[in-house]
Design an enzyme around this catalytic site. Structure first.
Site: not given
Length: 277
Positions: A81, A85, A106, A121, A170
């Site tokens: 984690t 990673k 991971n 993930d 963003v």
């Protein structure tokens, strides 16, 4: 002495003997992770005499940990984690296709002395949806956030053959980088970068941390959300984020973060070669 008990399965002893196989999750910090209980419960469902423990290792100690992992003969697997990673990928022998695509690992399994890594993930995200009866094939999907988790989710969504995939971040340059990766991995995929507007999309996925605090704004435009839209938030706490609560009030289908973690545990146990329950 009485054997240790796991709090999530009271009364069922955690097997500990000289034959117990060892697994661990490594991070910095580590106290916040909730997966050890899930993995230990999964081991027992699968009839495996194994335990998983948390390891708090700073970045400057990662190489030492990996040397210990290689030389400890009953240490079979490692979950990775934040913040390790990416860095850990340089310390193993082989990386699976998804790990190579997104540049992060991971989970690592020791196979004949070699350390083989993968990334689960995105696979966990898809398995979590499927466990609740949701498929992405032919759907129009909007993914908000293309950081570590969002990047993995976007790649996994692309593999499910959506009719359309839009990314918002963003940082538009980061989103464009992921779009380029997806076009290389899935030629012909209809994928672009756009605004966080769910108009025209069947599935909306929040892969940012926006929503962890009650005062956070919504990560997507709320007014275009209508009945039938599947709204997904991968945040674990709170289990019902403000986005999910508002989407539910508007008649949307909602899907919280816990099934993604459960899907990851299931996929990683398969990767470790542990028998299915």
């Amino acid at each position: 002495m009485m054997p240790a008990l796991l709090p999530d399965l009271p009364g069922l002893p955690l097997p500990l003997s000289g034959a117990t196989r060892l697994y661990a999750i490594v991070g910095d910090p580590i106290a916040q992770v909730g997966s050890p209980g899930l993995f230990n419960a999964a081991f027992r469902r699968r009839g495996v005499e194994a335990v998983l423990v948390p390891l708090h290792v700073a970045p400057d100690g990662l190489a030492d940990l990996m040397r210990m992992f290689r030389t400890t003969k009953n240490f079979d697997g490692l979950i990775v984690t934040v913040p390790h990673k990416v860095a850990i990928a340089a310390l193993i022998d082989e990386i699976g296709p998804m790990g190579r695509r997104i540049g992060a690992v991971n989970a690592i399994h020791k196979r004949d002395g070699r350390l083989v890594g993968g990334n689960f993930d995105g696979i966990g995200f898809v398995r979590g949806l499927q466990a609740k009866g949701h498929e992405l094939d032919g759907r129009r999907v909007l993914v908000i956030g293309t950081g570590g988790a969002g990047r993995a989710v976007a790649h996994a969504v692309a593999d499910e053959r959506p009719a359309r995939l839009r990314l918002f971040d963003v940082d538009p340059a980061r989103a464009q980088t992921v779009v380029a990766e997806l076009k290389a991995a899935a030629p012909g995929l209809d994928v672009d970068v756009g605004a966080p507007d769910p108009s025209g999309f069947d599935v909306v996925v929040n892969c940012t941390s926006v929503g962890m605090r009650p005062e956070d704004p919504f990560p997507v435009a709320i007014d275009p959300l209508g009945p039938g839209t599947l709204v997904v938030d991968i945040i674990l706490k709170p289990a019902v984020t403000p986005l999910l609560a508002e989407a539910g009030r508007r008649g949307c289908l909602t899907h919280a973060g816990a099934p993604m973690l459960e899907g990851q545990v299931d996929a990683m146990c398969d990767f470790f070669g542990l028998a299915a329950p």
